[in-house]
Design an enzyme around this catalytic site. Structure first.
Site, PDB file in Angstrom:
ATOM      1  N   LYS A  15      -6.652  17.506 -20.267  1.00 23.66           N
ATOM      2  CA  LYS A  15      -5.911  16.281 -20.058  1.00 23.66           C
ATOM      3  C   LYS A  15      -5.450  16.000 -18.636  1.00 23.66           C
ATOM      4  O   LYS A  15      -5.516  16.790 -17.664  1.00 23.66           O
ATOM      5  CB  LYS A  15      -4.752  16.410 -20.899  1.00 23.66           C
ATOM      6  CG  LYS A  15      -3.926  17.782 -20.564  1.00 23.66           C
ATOM      7  CD  LYS A  15      -2.720  18.121 -21.591  1.00 23.66           C
ATOM      8  CE  LYS A  15      -2.039  19.211 -21.031  1.00 23.66           C
ATOM      9  NZ  LYS A  15      -0.589  19.274 -21.754  1.00 23.66           N
ATOM     10  N   TYR A  37       9.919   9.128  10.782  1.00 21.91           N
ATOM     11  CA  TYR A  37      11.160   8.389  10.146  1.00 21.91           C
ATOM     12  C   TYR A  37      12.375   9.035  10.385  1.00 21.91           C
ATOM     13  O   TYR A  37      12.381  10.196  10.252  1.00 21.91           O
ATOM     14  CB  TYR A  37      10.726   7.945   8.688  1.00 21.91           C
ATOM     15  CG  TYR A  37       9.729   6.947   8.531  1.00 21.91           C
ATOM     16  CD1 TYR A  37       9.939   5.543   8.990  1.00 21.91           C
ATOM     17  CD2 TYR A  37       8.599   7.180   8.011  1.00 21.91           C
ATOM     18  CE1 TYR A  37       9.015   4.599   9.079  1.00 21.91           C
ATOM     19  CE2 TYR A  37       7.654   6.205   7.589  1.00 21.91           C
ATOM     20  CZ  TYR A  37       7.749   4.797   8.263  1.00 21.91           C
ATOM     21  OH  TYR A  37       6.882   4.063   8.227  1.00 21.91           O
TER      22      TYR A  37
END
EC number: 5.1.1.1
Length: 820
Positions: free
Chosen positions: A488, A715
């Protein structure tokens, strides 16, 4: 020259077997895997008992046309035309037959062992000596108790040199391999930590490896490594090399890097000699010195050895599976070509089910030791047996033997350039393409045109490690217990059909996905093994039944809706799985609902219950063991009630990865193998953990900058260095799955073997690392996680679990799957 043939009666006598012979067949092929039968005529199948009992596959081999079998006991079933040879030990019988075959040939044989570098040294010796020798050697790294006999079996009368590597994992194995290889010349490569776990200590491992040389006349080895083992070295002649001991036969006293090469000067027989190695990394340099010493020990001149070593080429021992253009898959094996490795590559090609069509692009095969007519007849037979749809042959020899190839679509070119000029005439679309070429044909030029372009951040998935982990857990299972493998969430971020193909080929019993769409994608990719959908949605019922997906039923509402769907579509006895909630409180029927559920299941013609299962909440945690026992007891009560009502037995399963190890009594009929398949299981003590991480996430440096102390980086000006230094910008960011939580020194990456920290915030597509203390340049590789910088460590850094790290890797990161 064809392989020497033996009759069934001869084999029976050689391996000291009992059993009646139906027909005295001619045998020249040894089989140990029923999935790899390319030519049943002349084959004998050895039903080896390992993690899977080979006796279970006798019927499969018989139906494929095999008529000779070596077994430990009579098989179940009816095999009227089979010769069933019964022995006490099937593996020993295989080894006895190979040892007998070896005795039929009087040729020089070199035996190679060590911890690291065995395969590279063997392949390089092949490159160095094949100009004047007809050599038989192990294909790839077939150096095990099974691989060595299969390798030695290749010997034929054309060969005048054998080079065989031998690997051992525990005490007592090397004597068997020595009796098969029977080397006269021994070569010992680097002794390191590899395979230490199978021995009491390093001394025991070295002594075991030295048993390969007990009947050799000459041993080539490194002086420093064998200090303290003089008594254990048995060959009367010794050729010693050293970088420190000036009395060694080959004393390397000077080393220097010259551009992309490594320049060595040494003393040999009182003269100064030199050698230029076309590699710079330490492992390659040491392996090349081993080859240098071996050539000198064999009597080659220093000038000849230097000339040949300078032309050494890298050894690629792995097949790489990549996403190609136009929805193609590309298996890249562009750097070596011989019949044995071709068969290995074609077997891997046959595992791929994602496309209905396949293509083989093959170059001429050099130095096979066979006459061209015989060689290319073998190749053509392999291509036919493996059902290749389209064949492209490149090289004058293939072109000359084009009439041998019985392929619906085939074309031939004199060289790679000619093919590239005409490549537009081949519309490669929605198919699997195997590239298999000798290095001189430069198939990498073809690969660059066929493989999808992607940015330089790549996640490599080791399919051998996946198989190793599967077999590790299989070895922990009680007899008869099935395996449901969890694929999965894009196989925990690792892939879809690429992993499912391997698991299906290796006969897992079930695959499990989270949602129907994942199951549909696997069915469309050719996966036929039973597929369970864990999170069933009413809107997906049509897809479930169309693609034969088996839903998990976990509530009365879902049950009623599915029965209504079955009634409306005239569906009966559809396989479903019932989930019981024993304490997770996520999905499933609770204990007070079991009686009502049983009423609904009783004589219900629309569904057939395949399994009843539950999920352990804390199977890996000792402090919750009493709760786990409570879950197990509740589960037993539930499935007992359900089976009584049904009147037939169902598959019962509750163990997840950690439960397999810690709760063997609760393995029942099946286990669900999840994160352990990918190399992670927190409940295994480190000393006993033999799992192999399957994933390596790597990127590269795009730019390096000098930064002054106090200058801000990234940043919000969050990053800075305490002193003047250098930062490297690398091509990975949070859009690739490298979370912002790793920023500002929290996360570490591995470069040139050294851990370096992040600097500043993580950006969307890139981030910065402090490389002030590492000698690096733009383009250098950077490891985000690997077996040397494990996912568990990254999870610890940001306070999460390994699942999240693995599943977070973005789909824009190219996956490359390799198989050795």
């Amino acid at each position: 020259m064809m392989h020497k043939r033996y009759t069934t009666s001869q084999v029976k006598q050689i391996i000291n077997a009992s059993g009646d012979i139906f027909a005295d067949n001619s045998i020249n092929i040894l089989l140990t895997d029923s999935r790899r039968i390319s030519n049943p005529s002349g084959a004998i199948f050895f039903a080896l008992s390992g993690r899977r009992n080979g006796h279970e596959f006798v019927a499969e081999a018989y139906n494929a046309g095999v008529r000779d079998f070596v077994l430990k006991q009579q098989p179940e079933g009816y095999f009227p035309e089979a010769n069933l040879l019964i022995v006490e030990d099937v593996l020993l019988a295989l080894q006895k037959l190979a040892a007998y075959h070896r005795e039929q040939f009087d040729l020089l044989v070199i035996g190679v062992t060590g911890s690291n570098g065995k395969t590279i040294v063997k392949e390089w010796l092949y490159q160095l000596l094949s100009a004047d020798k007809n050599i038989v050697r192990n294909p790839k790294s077939y150096n095990s108790q099974i691989g060595v006999p299969l390798s030695v079996w290749q010997m034929n009368e054309k060969n005048d040199l054998g080079i065989f590597e031998a690997g051992v994992s525990t005490v007592g194995e090397m004597d068997r391999l020595e009796s098969i290889i029977k080397p006269q010349i021994g070569v010992l490569t680097h002794i390191g930590s590899a395979h230490d776990e199978g021995f009491g200590d390093r001394d025991e491992k070295i002594i075991e490896k030295l048993k390969l040389f007990k009947n050799c006349r000459l041993l080539v080895y490194n002086y420093e490594q064998m200090l303290g083992y003089k008594e254990e070295i048995q060959p009367p002649e010794r050729f010693i090399w050293s970088r420190n001991f000036n009395q060694a036969d080959l004393y390397v006293f000077s080393e220097a890097v010259i551009e992309k090469n490594y320049y060595l000067r040494a003393m040999y027989k009182g003269d100064e000699i030199e050698c230029l190695i076309p590699f710079k990394d330490e492992a390659s340099v040491e392996n090349a010195i081993v080859c240098w010493a071996t050539m000198l020990a064999l009597g080659y001149s220093a000038a000849d050895a230097d000339d040949r070593i300078e032309r050494l080429t890298p050894v690629s021992m792995r097949l790489e599976l990549k996403n190609g253009i136009n929805d193609c898959s590309v298996i890249d094996d562009s750097y070596n070509s011989d019949v044995q490795s071709l068969e290995i590559a074609l077997n891997f090609l046959s595992q791929q089910n994602q496309h209905q069509k396949n293509t083989l692009i093959l170059s001429d095969i050099y130095q096979s030791g066979l006459q061209e007519d015989v060689l290319y007849k073998q190749v053509a037979d392999l291509v036919k047996a493996k059902k290749v749809n389209k064949f492209i042959g490149i090289g004058a020899a293939l072109e000359a033997h084009s009439n041998l190839f019985e392929v619906a679509e085939k074309s031939f070119y004199p060289d790679t350039a000619a093919f590239l000029n005409e490549m537009h005439a081949h519309p490669f679309r929605n198919q699997t393409i195997l590239l298999k070429g000798s290095r001189s044909f430069e198939f990498e030029k073809i690969s660059r045109l066929l493989v999808q372009k992607a940015h330089e951040t790549v996640m490599e998935i080791n399919l051998n490690a996946l198989l190793h982990n599967l077999n590790f857990y299989r070895s922990k299972l009680n007899p008869g217990v099935k395996v449901m493998a969890m694929v999965k969430a894009f196989s925990y971020g690792s892939g879809t059909y690429e992993l499912a193909n391997v698991l299906q080929y290796n006969k897992v019993d079930y695959l499990a996905v989270a949602y129907a769409d994942e199951g549909v994608a696997l069915r469309q990719a050719g996966i036929t093994v039973p597929l369970v959908v864990l999170n069933t949605e009413v809107s997906a019922f049509d897809k479930l039944t169309e693609f034969k997906l088996e839903p998990v039923i976990y509530s009365f509402g879902l049950f009623d809706e599915f029965i209504k769907h079955a009634q409306d579509n005239n569906i009966f006895n559809y396989p479903v799985h019932i989930k019981i909630d024993t304490g997770m409180h996520r999905l499933g029927f609770e204990d007070f609902e079991i009686e009502t559920l049983c009423d609904l299941l009783e004589e219900n013609p629309y569904v057939r219950i395949q399994s009843v299962f539950s999920h352990l909440v804390a199977s890996d945690t000792e402090e919750h063991d009493l709760f786990t026992l409570k879950q197990i007891n509740a589960f037993e009560k539930a499935f007992t009630q359900i089976e009584e009502v049904l009147g037939y037995k169902v598959i019962k399963h509750i163990c997840n990865t950690s439960g397999i190890i810690r709760w063997p009594a609760a393995q029942y009929d099946m286990v669900r193998l999840g994160i352990g398949l990918y190399g992670i299981d927190a409940c295994i003590p480190p000393a006993e953990n033999l799992l192999q991480p399957i994933a390596t996430l790597k990127t590269s440096i795009s730019q390096i900058k000098k930064v002054l102390a106090g200058d801000t980086v990234g940043y919000n000006r969050n990053g800075s260095l305490a002193k003047d230094g250098r930062i490297a910008t690398v091509r990975i960011g949070y859009a690739d799955g490298y979370l912002r939580a790793f920023g500002n020194g929290v996360g570490t990456m591995l470069i040139k073997g050294q851990l370096v920290r992040t600097v500043g915030n993580i950006s969307m597509d890139m981030c910065m690392i402090d490389v002030s203390e590492v000698e690096v340049k733009e383009g250098d590789e950077v490891i985000v996680f690997s077996n040397k910088h494990p996912i568990e460590e990254l999870a610890r850094q940001i306070g999460t679990i390994p699942y999240e790290i693995l599943t977070n890797v973005s789909q824009r990161v190219k996956r490359v799957y390799f198989y050795e």
